[in-house]
Design an enzyme around this catalytic site. Structure first.
Site, short mmCIF file in Angstrom:
data_model
loop_
_atom_site.label_atom_id
_atom_site.label_comp_id
_atom_site.label_asym_id
_atom_site.label_seq_id
_atom_site.Cartn_x
_atom_site.Cartn_y
_atom_site.Cartn_z
N GLN A 168 2.48 20.20 6.78
CA GLN A 168 1.04 19.95 6.63
C GLN A 168 0.57 18.68 7.33
O GLN A 168 -0.63 18.53 7.60
CB GLN A 168 0.69 19.87 5.14
CG GLN A 168 0.83 21.20 4.44
CD GLN A 168 0.50 21.11 2.98
OE1 GLN A 168 1.35 20.79 2.15
NE2 GLN A 168 -0.74 21.35 2.62
N HIS B 100 9.59 22.59 1.27
CA HIS B 100 8.15 22.77 1.05
C HIS B 100 7.65 23.80 2.06
O HIS B 100 6.75 23.54 2.86
CB HIS B 100 7.40 21.44 1.19
CG HIS B 100 6.07 21.43 0.49
ND1 HIS B 100 5.70 20.46 -0.42
CD2 HIS B 100 5.02 22.28 0.57
CE1 HIS B 100 4.46 20.71 -0.86
NE2 HIS B 100 4.03 21.80 -0.28
N ASN C 67 9.61 23.04 -3.78
CA ASN C 67 8.20 22.93 -4.15
C ASN C 67 7.64 24.32 -4.41
O ASN C 67 7.75 25.20 -3.55
CB ASN C 67 7.40 22.29 -3.01
CG ASN C 67 5.91 22.26 -3.32
OD1 ASN C 67 5.46 21.44 -4.10
ND2 ASN C 67 5.16 23.17 -2.74
N GLU C 68 7.10 24.52 -5.61
CA GLU C 68 6.31 25.72 -5.92
C GLU C 68 7.03 27.02 -5.58
O GLU C 68 6.63 27.79 -4.69
CB GLU C 68 4.96 25.64 -5.20
CG GLU C 68 4.21 24.41 -5.59
CD GLU C 68 2.72 24.51 -5.39
OE1 GLU C 68 2.26 25.47 -4.76
OE2 GLU C 68 2.01 23.63 -5.88
N TYR D 267 -3.20 22.04 -11.05
CA TYR D 267 -4.52 21.92 -10.41
C TYR D 267 -5.65 22.50 -11.25
O TYR D 267 -6.75 21.96 -11.29
CB TYR D 267 -4.52 22.63 -9.04
CG TYR D 267 -3.76 21.86 -8.00
CD1 TYR D 267 -2.41 22.11 -7.75
CD2 TYR D 267 -4.38 20.86 -7.26
CE1 TYR D 267 -1.71 21.40 -6.79
CE2 TYR D 267 -3.69 20.15 -6.30
CZ TYR D 267 -2.36 20.42 -6.08
OH TYR D 267 -1.66 19.70 -5.14
N GLU E 164 2.17 16.96 -8.19
CA GLU E 164 0.92 17.17 -7.46
C GLU E 164 -0.24 17.35 -8.43
O GLU E 164 -0.11 18.07 -9.42
CB GLU E 164 0.97 18.44 -6.59
CG GLU E 164 1.77 18.29 -5.33
CD GLU E 164 1.75 19.56 -4.50
OE1 GLU E 164 0.73 20.28 -4.52
OE2 GLU E 164 2.79 19.84 -3.86
N TRP F 39 -2.13 14.52 -4.95
CA TRP F 39 -2.20 15.31 -3.72
C TRP F 39 -3.60 15.13 -3.14
O TRP F 39 -4.56 15.56 -3.78
CB TRP F 39 -1.93 16.80 -4.00
CG TRP F 39 -1.90 17.54 -2.70
CD1 TRP F 39 -2.98 18.08 -2.03
CD2 TRP F 39 -0.76 17.73 -1.85
NE1 TRP F 39 -2.57 18.59 -0.83
CE2 TRP F 39 -1.23 18.39 -0.69
CE3 TRP F 39 0.59 17.41 -1.94
CZ2 TRP F 39 -0.38 18.74 0.34
CZ3 TRP F 39 1.43 17.73 -0.91
CH2 TRP F 39 0.94 18.42 0.22
N GLU G 84 -4.08 22.81 5.21
CA GLU G 84 -4.05 23.44 3.90
C GLU G 84 -3.69 24.92 4.00
O GLU G 84 -4.40 25.81 3.55
CB GLU G 84 -5.39 23.25 3.19
CG GLU G 84 -5.51 23.85 1.81
CD GLU G 84 -4.36 23.47 0.87
OE1 GLU G 84 -3.88 22.35 0.93
OE2 GLU G 84 -3.97 24.35 0.07
C1 GCO Z 1 0.44 23.58 -3.19
C2 GCO Z 1 1.18 22.86 -2.21
C3 GCO Z 1 0.36 21.90 -1.40
C4 GCO Z 1 -1.13 22.24 -1.29
C5 GCO Z 1 -1.92 21.60 -2.41
C6 GCO Z 1 -3.39 21.98 -2.34
O1 GCO Z 1 0.44 23.13 -4.33
O2 GCO Z 1 -0.11 24.61 -2.84
O3 GCO Z 1 2.26 22.16 -2.78
O4 GCO Z 1 1.01 22.01 -0.17
O5 GCO Z 1 -1.61 21.74 -0.07
O6 GCO Z 1 -1.45 22.05 -3.64
O7 GCO Z 1 -3.54 23.36 -2.51
#
Ligand code: GCO
Length: 442
Positions: free
Chosen positions: A17, A118, A162-163, A292, A350, A397, A404
């Site tokens: 990113q 990631h 990550n995720e 989020y 994040e 974040w 993005e």
């Molecule tokens: C995610 C990723 C990030 C994103 C951020 C905003 O959580 O999707 O880890 O790379 O850019 O969350 O959506």
């Protein structure tokens, strides 16, 4: 709000990113280079080919972090820089970049927190089946070893993935992210291999890193709320929790896959080898969470794919540029995860918001909404600590606006505004607010 004196206040980014330099110093192609080149995949037709040009500007960007006053930085290592073909020959020039970045951070008294994966898988591995193939799990352990041998003496915090939900489902079930498949069974098999890769990497990191290194993982966490008080929606929210959270967290905590979801996934369940769950449940020092937004969930009886749910907008909630805002969901998620899984420590790996930021006449970027968003979520984090959650740090974040994913550069999540035409960095008001907040915590 008063946080522990040793609490880490950080910012987060990821390699694809922000780095750019996608063909420099021996870097191999990643699945995101390939995916972004496909017409229609990225909203503004862009890619991470240049991004924030961080590969060349990393000293300036560490300078931004010094100005912010953060004491930690979460970033990811581009696998294709280290192993251009995904395994085998190590590309020392690729590791050199991270070597210099880590030393720049340490000189600035900023704790490096590394995410190994990631999402930028080497395309050469995708050509051999990617996460759908078990060999990729082994290759990931090789990648972890190569990185740890070079950086393991200086990096105290390691996130393997990550995720994982995004890796598996956005990339393999609904074609939103690289590598771009729409195959639910493949997504579950990919999820399994990602979990196995995590479990194979943990002992390798323990072997190669300083004994003081802490190892964990950074899932994104859903906070599912039933759309109505109908039993069918409560059951749907439970299924969504299983789909997004428990399918990953239960095996990591040594519980294996949740039975209710295994039954829900009938006909799609992954192939599992003997010993996999012991591998996956390698003891961890912490759990990260990317939080989020909430998810309002309704039953979807006409649904053709698991978990047979629909996400319903909640018009009563304020929104950022792309998500609903529900700060108590952070507290609820932290306390629930601590109650249900009890990892020794937790990080918010994040949390942040995108808004339609622009440079004003006075040259500033006035993002009062992002300040309000962060303030509200920091309060929930403080509440969670008071409730006994062993929260050790918070990574906002993001350090700066960046690529993005499928939204390209149309969503600005940064504390720092990036003019991508000139690569100029401009602190938003939220960056100054964060700096002052951190000072109050010192
Ligand atoms: C995610 C990723 C990030 C994103 C951020 C905003 O959580 O999707 O880890 O790379 O850019 O969350 O959506």
């Amino acid at each position: 709000m008063k946080f522990p004196s040793d609490f880490l206040w950080g910012v987060a980014t990821s390699s694809y990113q922000i780095e750019g330099a996608v063909a420099e110093d021996g870097r191999g192609e990643s699945i995101w280079d390939r995916f972004a080149a496909q017409p229609g995949k990225i909203k503004d037709g862009s890619s991470g080919a240049v991004a924030c040009d961080h590969y060349h500007r990393y000293r300036e960007d560490v300078g931004l972090m010094r100005e912010l006053g953060v004491n930690a930085y979460r970033f990811s290592i581009a696998w294709p820089r280290v192993l251009p073909k995904g395994f085998g020959r190590v590309n020392d020039a690729g590791l050199d970049f991270y070597d210099k970045l880590v030393d720049e951070l340490l000189k600035s008294k900023i704790t490096p927190a590394v995410t190994l994966y990631h999402w930028d898988l080497p395309q050469a591995l995708q050509d051999r089946g990617g996460w759908g193939h078990r060999d990729t799990a082994q290759a990931f352990a090789e990648f972890a070893q190569a990185v740890a041998r070079r950086l393991g003496d200086r990096i105290p915090i390691w996130f393997t993935h990550n995720e994982m939900w995004c890796t598996a489902f956005l990339g393999h079930a609904n074609d939103m992210y690289a590598p771009g498949y729409s195959n639910f069974a493949l997504a579950l098999q990919a999820a399994h291999h990602v979990l196995v890769s995590h479990g194979l990497a943990v002992p390798v990191l323990r072997e190669e890193c300083a004994k003081t290194a802490n190892i964990g993982i950074a899932p994104n966490i859903a906070y599912p709320l039933p759309a109505t008080d109908a039993l069918s929606d409560a059951e749907a929210a439970r299924r969504f929790d299983g789909f997004f959270n428990r399918w990953f967290l239960d095996p990591l905590a040594g519980k294996g896959y949740p039975q209710d979801m295994w039954e829900c996934y009938k006909g799609y369940t992954p192939h599992i080898e003997d010993g996999d769950f012991q591998i996956i449940a390698a003891p961890l020092d912490f759990l990260g969470i990317n939080y989020y937004n909430p998810d309002r969930i309704a039953d979807d009886p006409a649904g053709v794919l698991p978990p047979y749910t629909r996400q319903i907008p909640d018009p009563t909630l304020k929104r950022t540029a792309d998500r609903e805002i529900y700060a108590p969901g952070l507290y609820e998620s932290l306390t629930r995860l601590h109650r249900d899984y009890g990892f020794p420590a937790m990080y918010i790996t994040e949390n942040g918001a995108a808004y339609p930021d622009a440079v004003a006449e006075d040259g500033g970027v006035h993002d009062a909404e992002r300040i309000a968003f962060l303030q509200a979520h920091f309060e929930q984090a403080a509440r969670a600590i008071d409730a006994g959650v062993p929260l050790k740090g918070y990574f906002v974040w993001s350090l700066m606006d960046n690529f993005e994913w499928s939204q390209g550069y149309t969503l600005r999540y940064g504390l720092t505004y990036v003019d991508f035409a000139t690569q100029q960095r401009i602190f938003k008001d939220s960056a100054r607010w964060y700096r002052e907040f951190i000072e109050t915590q010192r």
